[in-house]
Design a protein around this motif. Structure first.
Motif, PDB file in Angstrom:
ATOM      1  N   ARG A 146      -1.267  13.389  -0.348  1.00 27.89           N
ATOM      2  CA  ARG A 146      -1.125  11.932  -0.443  1.00 27.89           C
ATOM      3  C   ARG A 146      -1.918  11.195   0.639  1.00 27.89           C
ATOM      4  NH1 ARG A 146       4.784   9.128   0.166  1.00 27.89           N
ATOM      5  NH2 ARG A 146       4.200   6.925  -0.092  1.00 27.89           N
ATOM      6  N   LYS A 187      -5.230   8.792   0.111  1.00 20.91           N
ATOM      7  CA  LYS A 187      -5.180   7.372   0.468  1.00 20.91           C
ATOM      8  C   LYS A 187      -6.374   6.963   1.332  1.00 20.91           C
ATOM      9  CE  LYS A 187      -1.333   5.402   1.653  1.00 20.91           C
ATOM     10  NZ  LYS A 187      -0.040   5.139   2.323  1.00 20.91           N
ATOM     11  N   ILE A 247      -0.002   7.617  -6.876  1.00 19.66           N
ATOM     12  CA  ILE A 247      -0.240   6.913  -5.613  1.00 19.66           C
ATOM     13  C   ILE A 247      -0.456   5.412  -5.797  1.00 19.66           C
ATOM     14  CG2 ILE A 247      -1.692   6.823  -3.562  1.00 19.66           C
ATOM     15  CD1 ILE A 247       0.029   9.382  -3.919  1.00 19.66           C
ATOM     16  N   ASP A 274       1.951   3.112  -3.515  1.00 19.74           N
ATOM     17  CA  ASP A 274       1.353   2.766  -2.222  1.00 19.74           C
ATOM     18  C   ASP A 274       0.463   1.527  -2.265  1.00 19.74           C
ATOM     19  OD1 ASP A 274       2.647   4.928  -1.152  1.00 19.74           O
ATOM     20  OD2 ASP A 274       0.957   6.278  -1.328  1.00 19.74           O
TER      21      ASP A 274
END
Length: 491
Positions: free
Chosen positions: A277, A281, A319, A323
């Motif tokens: 993750r 990102k 994601i 996020d």
């Protein structure tokens, strides 16, 4: 469940006979001397009366005793009985969707005729669209993903815990060699790379797991990314302590819903392990922050991650909503056979609503203006290993536009066949805040439809069929206008 079923069947029969006599619960209570609350609990399947009470009810309702206690249901209640006895109700983990089995029983008991009509409708629709148990289970898992925005914190944490325990560096994508060592040393696996390739009938399988000897047979034609995913998925099954599982990949049969759900859990774990993750990102931040669209983010996937394009696109659906708050997205996977004009959606995910495009089972032609289809057409001609493209798809019918990224690759298991994966992001204020390259002049905006039969784009150069569905709707609209004018003239 069998005891509950017997109670419910008796309750349904009692209610059916009471209504035939046009009796209320109060009326039946007066007739039999049994309390209204007691009769109500019987009809809801919560209590089963003793023999003398059954005899009393049968006498007052003028129904044979044997008919009352028989588990055979008449044609009006038969579909309800089939549903209650089916494996679907027993296997489907209703708690995932916030539903209690008692709630369903109450619904059936309170309106058996209406529930019967509903069940019959579902059965007819399922037959019409060839919607079997497999489709039902997969649709259930997909709905579960959508309800959770396809982000599962417990699984994300499990990957972090696993990495700490086995000294896996999540700042980089893990290799198959590291994962193979863990499978062998920690979980006692034997890796067999020879026997699966000896059987031509198993060419479409990537792996087979034999639980008795913990032997994992691996296909000979898989690449590093596919091998890593297989290993990561096996580790997921073990680390998550999943025992109810599927043993082939891709899977060819299942025994119950838990196996299908656990297959998703293990696959999610594998994707989160291979595409960490935090690492993803950092790449997403750079990708979204550029003023120009950068194809290398996707075409250079093998340089950054030990994963396939499909795994990356799937991981983005985990994601981006959580996020980056980009929840209005969809994921599609298409299949296409060389030299054919057929394109089929084989996997789809819609996080907030049924975005266009979506799968259909009615043999309509998907819009050939989709980038998802264009990349398949181009890769089948060029014969390259990976082809990627992007466009802004605008749907004139509803006024919505999507940023679509699509990648096409050869199907590693079928000669002459290709697959594409696409990620669609609804263009709204939230997306404009996050994505800096939306105004890149190289991004083409193309008007698209869903299927040719429902598309109103005029003079489309790639139309496969006339817009017969729209033509029918337009004819009905004009007919309604004439009827309304007649009402006005003669009313």
């Amino acid at each position: 469940m069998e005891e509950d079923y017997i109670k419910l069947v008796f309750g349904l029969k009692l209610k059916q006979q009471r209504l035939k006599k046009e009796l209320s619960l109060f009326g039946l209570s007066k007739l039999t001397g049994l309390s209204k609350s007691y009769l109500n609990e019987i009809e809801k399947g919560k209590k089963y009366p003793k023999t003398d009470k059954i005899a009393l009810l049968a006498e007052k309702l003028e129904v044979p005793y044997d008919s009352m206690v028989s588990l055979k249901l008449d044609k009006n209640l038969a579909p309800v009985g089939e549903l209650l006895q089916s494996k679907i109700l027993k296997e489907l983990p209703l708690e995932l969707f916030g539903v209690k089995e008692s709630d369903l029983i109450d619904i059936v008991a309170n309106a058996p005729t209406k529930v019967n009509a509903f069940i019959s409708t579902i059965i007819e629709i399922a037959k019409h669209y060839n919607f079997g148990r497999e489709s039902f289970y997969l649709a259930s898992v997909r709905s579960f993903q959508e309800a959770n925005n396809n982000f599962f914190p417990d699984l994300e944490k499990a990957v972090i815990d696993f990495a700490k325990g086995y000294h896996i560096d999540l700042k980089n994508s893990v290799s198959s060699k590291e994962l193979e060592e863990i499978l062998i040393e920690e979980y006692g696996y034997t890796i067999n790379n020879e026997d699966l390739r000896k059987h031509q009938e198993l060419d479409n399988l990537r792996s087979v797991f034999i639980p008795k000897t913990k032997t994992l047979l691996i296909a000979g034609h898989i690449d590093e990314a596919q091998r890593s995913f297989i290993y990561a998925k096996e580790i997921g099954y073990n680390f998550l302590k999943i025992t109810e599982r599927l043993y082939t990949f891709t899977w060819i049969k299942f025994e119950n819903f838990d196996q299908v759900l656990n297959n998703f859990y293990a696959s999610y774990f594998a994707g989160a392990l291979l595409i960490p993750r935090k690492l993803l990102k950092t790449h997403i931040d750079r990708f979204l922050g550029k003023p120009k669209f950068d194809k290398t983010f996707l075409t250079g996937i093998k340089n950054n991650y030990n994963a396939s394009p499909e795994s990356l696109y799937q991981r983005l659906t985990n994601i981006l909503p959580n996020d980056y708050l980009l929840e209005n997205l969809f994921f599609l996977r298409f299949s296409h056979k060389e030299d054919s004009d057929r394109f089929d959606i084989t996997k789809e995910l819609h996080l907030t609503h049924q975005h266009s495009p979506h799968g259909n089972e009615i043999d309509e032609k998907y819009c050939r203006r989709w980038v998802s289809i264009r990349v398949l057409q181009e890769i089948s001609k060029s014969k390259v290993d990976h082809h990627m493209d992007v466009q802004i798809s605008h749907y004139p019918s509803d006024g919505l536009s999507y940023l679509i990224m699509a990648s096409a690759t050869k199907d590693p298991f079928k000669d002459g066949e290709y697959r594409s994966v696409s990620l669609g992001l609804l263009i709204n204020d939230q997306l404009r805040k996050k994505v800096k390259f939306l105004d890149d002049p190289k991004l083409k905006t193309i008007d698209v439809g869903v299927t040719c039969e429902r598309c109103n784009i005029e003079n489309c150069e790639v139309r496969q069929r006339p817009p017969k569905i729209l033509s029918k709707l337009e004819k009905n609209r004009k007919t309604a206008q004439v009827v309304n004018s007649l009402y006005e003239k003669f009313g």
